[in-house]
Design an enzyme around this catalytic site. Structure first.
Site, PDB file in Angstrom:
ATOM      1  N   PHE A 128      -4.174  32.113 -11.507  1.00 14.63           N
ATOM      2  CA  PHE A 128      -3.681  30.954 -12.253  1.00 14.63           C
ATOM      3  C   PHE A 128      -2.154  30.929 -12.176  1.00 14.63           C
ATOM      4  CE2 PHE A 128      -2.727  28.352 -15.914  1.00 14.63           C
ATOM      5  CZ  PHE A 128      -3.780  27.455 -15.966  1.00 14.63           C
ATOM      6  N   ASP A 197      -6.455  39.508 -16.925  1.00 14.04           N
ATOM      7  CA  ASP A 197      -6.441  38.244 -17.652  1.00 14.04           C
ATOM      8  C   ASP A 197      -7.894  37.803 -17.831  1.00 14.04           C
ATOM      9  OD1 ASP A 197      -6.400  35.513 -18.338  1.00 14.04           O
ATOM     10  OD2 ASP A 197      -4.410  35.268 -17.461  1.00 14.04           O
ATOM     11  N   TYR A 222      -8.509  28.757 -26.225  1.00 18.75           N
ATOM     12  CA  TYR A 222      -9.016  27.372 -26.235  1.00 18.75           C
ATOM     13  C   TYR A 222     -10.080  27.097 -25.181  1.00 18.75           C
ATOM     14  CZ  TYR A 222      -5.151  27.028 -22.827  1.00 18.75           C
ATOM     15  OH  TYR A 222      -4.285  27.250 -21.789  1.00 18.75           O
ATOM     16  N   LYS A 223     -10.438  28.094 -24.366  1.00 19.58           N
ATOM     17  CA  LYS A 223     -11.470  27.869 -23.354  1.00 19.58           C
ATOM     18  C   LYS A 223     -12.828  28.261 -23.954  1.00 19.58           C
ATOM     19  CE  LYS A 223      -8.052  28.072 -19.718  1.00 19.58           C
ATOM     20  NZ  LYS A 223      -7.220  28.959 -18.918  1.00 19.58           N
ATOM     21  N   ARG A 386     -14.744  20.809 -10.538  1.00 16.05           N
ATOM     22  CA  ARG A 386     -15.063  22.027 -11.283  1.00 16.05           C
ATOM     23  C   ARG A 386     -15.968  21.689 -12.470  1.00 16.05           C
ATOM     24  NH1 ARG A 386     -10.467  25.694 -14.095  1.00 16.05           N
ATOM     25  NH2 ARG A 386     -10.350  23.822 -15.338  1.00 16.05           N
TER      26      ARG A 386
HETATM   27  C1  LIG Z   1      -5.927  28.828 -18.925  1.00 15.64           C
HETATM   28  C2  LIG Z   1      -5.189  29.975 -18.340  1.00 15.64           C
HETATM   29  C3  LIG Z   1      -3.893  30.267 -18.755  1.00 15.64           C
HETATM   30  C4  LIG Z   1      -3.201  29.365 -19.732  1.00 15.64           C
HETATM   31  O1  LIG Z   1      -2.016  29.900 -20.232  1.00 15.64           O
HETATM   32  P1  LIG Z   1      -1.296  29.159 -21.435  1.00 15.64           P
HETATM   33  O2  LIG Z   1      -0.120  30.001 -21.716  1.00 15.64           O
HETATM   34  O3  LIG Z   1      -2.272  29.045 -22.540  1.00 15.64           O
HETATM   35  O4  LIG Z   1      -0.926  27.792 -20.974  1.00 15.64           O
HETATM   36  C5  LIG Z   1      -3.279  31.376 -18.202  1.00 15.64           C
HETATM   37  N1  LIG Z   1      -3.906  32.151 -17.298  1.00 15.64           N
HETATM   38  C6  LIG Z   1      -5.157  31.880 -16.874  1.00 15.64           C
HETATM   39  C7  LIG Z   1      -5.830  32.776 -15.893  1.00 15.64           C
HETATM   40  C8  LIG Z   1      -5.831  30.780 -17.376  1.00 15.64           C
HETATM   41  O5  LIG Z   1      -7.061  30.505 -16.956  1.00 15.64           O
END
Ligand SMILES: *Cc1c(COP(=O)(O)O)cnc(C)c1O
Length: 427
Positions: A128, A197, A222-223, A386
């Site tokens: 990400f 992560d 939030y996921k 997705r």
């Molecule tokens: C959704 C996601 C993020 C989001 O980071 P924020 O700081 O909440 O914007 C970071 N890393 C991964 C792997 C994600 O899937």
């Protein structure tokens, strides 16, 4: 197999009662819980109570009387149950981006002390982007090189020189699932720290941080944890490291005694030192409602049952795509052991417009742009459609109907309509 068979599977599904925990809009098939989890029914009432009672009436007293001050640890302990961590090992704080900074900085401090000759951090090019952006600036500041690999197989060759291996357990684009225990063990054999992560795995697949003996972890609220937009994130530190170093964002909430108001920083013991500023009480309260929906599943088989259904849903999806949508390529691993809780597809043209046409039909997935092949050896990646599945509320019939809609969008050339081609700020 027909639609009635699929409806029958829902009727026999032990997790079916959990859908009632969510306030889902009528007529919508929501396949984007991997990006923003759905609203739990309990959240609106709980947030109203925090606002009107705890804040409105309790005012500043609520830091003590409602134990707002302990909320990051209390909800952290609930998250811990979902990721194989012990009580007192997880805190809820900040965003994932900031938490990546904190834990990667700590990992680099450990590496600098234990193995100073190792000067690289290894991650995946397909990770990400925010993780890579944060890692890249931290590496620049500390004199490390961030090395990005294009496939998991390339990691092995770098481990003898690496200080830290930073991976996302489930890839956000493809849903590829790493074997955390095996990868961590290989890293440790080579003297490398493993930072994980869990954004796309916490609440979706059983995670066992303690069993894998990982070093650090972060994850998103939030996921799959259903905490709401911009929900605070969480972080975990292996107890063997937690008191060794301070993290660099040494704010007063991570101080051993914040209300001494002393000018010198003294870190709290344990993972509380990873707090920085004042916790967002309303946001963490909403997150607690989301985490509670997953803990409620413990009575129905918990994360093992969630995982089993998740795989069955994505397998059904893949089978239907393979038989009914020959123009699409499945970009997610077909091997169950390597697939998270989503199915990603690609198609020759129009991925964005196809997603928009589906949304107009009430089927919500999302689009992730591919990358253009750069000059380097790395290959480009295609645009992705997705579809995330959340077994707490996604039904087998939702998958069946979503594929039906996708077939119609393609058969009628619906997606070619101009109105589907304008991109919003958020895709
Ligand atoms: C959704 C996601 C993020 C989001 O980071 P924020 O700081 O909440 O914007 C970071 N890393 C991964 C792997 C994600 O899937």
């Amino acid at each position: 197999m027909n639609r009635d068979d699929v409806v029958a599977r829902d009727a026999a599904d032990p997790l079916t009662p959990l859908r009632e925990l969510f306030a889902l809009p009528e007529g919508t098939i929501y396949l984007d819980g991997n990006s923003l989890g759905a609203l739990p029914r309990a959240t609106a009432g709980r947030v109203a109570e925090v606002v009107t009672e705890e804040w409105g009436r309790g005012l500043i007293e609520s830091w003590n009387t409602a134990d707002w001050i302990g909320l990051p640890q209390r909800v952290g302990d609930k998250v811990a149950r979902l990721v194989g961590a012990g009580p007192g090992e997880v805190v809820v704080a900040d965003s994932t981006s900031l938490n990546v900074y904190k834990v990667l900085a700590s990992a680099l401090s450990i590496a600098a002390s234990d193995a100073p000759e190792r000067r690289i951090v290894v991650s995946e090019r397909s990770n990400f982007p925010t993780d890579l952006y944060i890692a890249s600036s931290l590496c620049r500041d500390r004199g490390y090189e961030l090395v990005l690999v294009d496939s998991p197989e390339e990691i092995e060759g770098l481990l003898d020189r690496a200080a830290v291996l930073m991976l996302t357990e489930v890839n956000y684009r493809t849903g590829y699932l790493h074997d955390m225990a095996a990868v961590t063990a290989r890293a440790h054999e080579h003297g490398v720290l493993a930072v994980w992560d869990l954004c796309h795995s916490a609440g979706a697949v059983p995670v066992d941080l303690g069993g894998a003996d990982a070093d650090f972890a972060v994850g998103c609220g939030y996921k799959f944890l259903n905490g709401g937009p911009g929900s605070p994130a969480f972080l975990w530190v292996n107890p063997r490291h937690v008191d060794r170093f301070e993290q660099p964002l040494s704010g007063w909430m991570g101080h051993a005694a914040p209300f001494e108001m002393s000018p010198g920083y003294r870190p709290a013991e344990g993972v509380s030192r990873y707090l920085s500023g004042t916790p967002g009480i309303i946001g963490i309260s909403a997150l607690e409602c989301g985490v509670d929906t997953l803990l409620a599943a413990e009575a129905y088989g918990g994360l093992e049952a969630i995982r089993e259904k998740s795989l069955a849903l994505t397998r059904l999806f893949a089978d239907l795509v393979a038989s009914r949508l020959p123009g699409f390529t499945i970009e997610s691993p077909l091997d169950d052991a390597q697939r998270g809780s989503q199915l990603s597809l690609s198609v020759d043209e129009g991925a964005y417009a196809i997603v928009q046409a589906l949304i107009e039909r009430g089927v919500i997935g999302d689009f992730r742009a591919g990358s253009i092949a750069s000059g380097s050896a790395s290959a480009g990646s295609p645009d992705i459609l997705r579809f995330g599945v959340t077994p707490l509320y996604t039904r087998y019939v939702d998958v069946w109907d979503a594929v039906d809609h996708l077939v119609s969008v393609m058969d009628n050339d619906e997606w070619r309509d101009e109105r589907f081609w304008t991109r919003g700020a958020v895709t």
